[in-house]
Design a protein around this motif. Structure first.
Motif, PDB file in Angstrom:
ATOM      1  N   GLY A  51       0.802  -1.212   0.000  1.00 30.21           N
ATOM      2  CA  GLY A  51       0.000   0.000   0.000  1.00 30.21           C
ATOM      3  C   GLY A  51       0.836   1.263   0.000  1.00 30.21           C
ATOM      4  O   GLY A  51       0.490   2.240  -0.643  1.00 30.21           O
ATOM      5  N   VAL A  52       1.970   1.254   0.706  1.00 33.21           N
ATOM      6  CA  VAL A  52       2.800   2.442   0.846  1.00 33.21           C
ATOM      7  C   VAL A  52       4.139   2.220   0.148  1.00 33.21           C
ATOM      8  O   VAL A  52       4.812   1.218   0.386  1.00 33.21           O
ATOM      9  CB  VAL A  52       3.036   2.761   2.346  1.00 33.21           C
ATOM     10  N   ARG A  53       4.515   3.156  -0.720  1.00 30.48           N
ATOM     11  CA  ARG A  53       5.809   3.076  -1.416  1.00 30.48           C
ATOM     12  C   ARG A  53       6.825   3.884  -0.605  1.00 30.48           C
ATOM     13  O   ARG A  53       6.934   5.092  -0.767  1.00 30.48           O
ATOM     14  CB  ARG A  53       5.672   3.626  -2.825  1.00 30.48           C
ATOM     15  N   THR A  54       7.572   3.206   0.256  1.00 32.79           N
ATOM     16  CA  THR A  54       8.541   3.886   1.115  1.00 32.79           C
ATOM     17  C   THR A  54       9.756   4.329   0.304  1.00 32.79           C
ATOM     18  O   THR A  54       9.971   3.862  -0.819  1.00 32.79           O
ATOM     19  CB  THR A  54       9.008   2.949   2.247  1.00 32.79           C
ATOM     20  N   GLN A  55      10.562   5.192   0.880  1.00 38.09           N
ATOM     21  CA  GLN A  55      11.788   5.654   0.216  1.00 38.09           C
ATOM     22  C   GLN A  55      12.738   4.485  -0.027  1.00 38.09           C
ATOM     23  O   GLN A  55      13.361   4.397  -1.080  1.00 38.09           O
ATOM     24  CB  GLN A  55      12.477   6.738   1.045  1.00 38.09           C
ATOM     25  N   VAL A  56      12.847   3.583   0.937  1.00 34.68           N
ATOM     26  CA  VAL A  56      13.734   2.428   0.793  1.00 34.68           C
ATOM     27  C   VAL A  56      13.257   1.555  -0.367  1.00 34.68           C
ATOM     28  O   VAL A  56      14.051   1.099  -1.187  1.00 34.68           O
ATOM     29  CB  VAL A  56      13.804   1.613   2.104  1.00 34.68           C
ATOM     30  N   TYR A  57      11.939   1.334  -0.464  1.00 30.21           N
ATOM     31  CA  TYR A  57      11.398   0.543  -1.567  1.00 30.21           C
ATOM     32  C   TYR A  57      11.705   1.205  -2.907  1.00 30.21           C
ATOM     33  O   TYR A  57      12.095   0.525  -3.860  1.00 30.21           O
ATOM     34  CB  TYR A  57       9.882   0.354  -1.417  1.00 30.21           C
TER      35      TYR A  57
END
Length: 74
Positions: A50-56
């Motif tokens: 659901g959430v596209r993190t910076q690490v991803y």
């Protein structure tokens, strides 16, 4: 699994790990794909989140640069 049984995809695998290496070859981190499968002869790496993190986002670009794999997001 339903798509695999229907013959739409093949070689379905879950939690496939890709090593992300530095220029010298040392493993810096890993990306774990939610699903990998073959669709119409092409490898598909799928990420369900659901959430596209910076690490991803960094790992997604790194995977593309190192392996030429574009992640399909769902």
């Amino acid at each position: 699994r339903l798509l695999e049984r229907a013959g739409c995809i093949s070689d379905l695998r879950r939690n496939v790990t890709y090593n992300l290496n530095a220029h010298g070859g040392a493993v810096v981190c890993r990306y774990v794909a939610d699903f990998c499968y073959v669709e119409e002869g092409d490898l598909v790496v799928e990420h369900c989140k659901g959430v596209r993190t910076q690490v991803y986002k960094i790992k997604k670009r790194w995977l593309k640069a190192q392996y030429g794999i574009e992640i399909r997001e769902s």
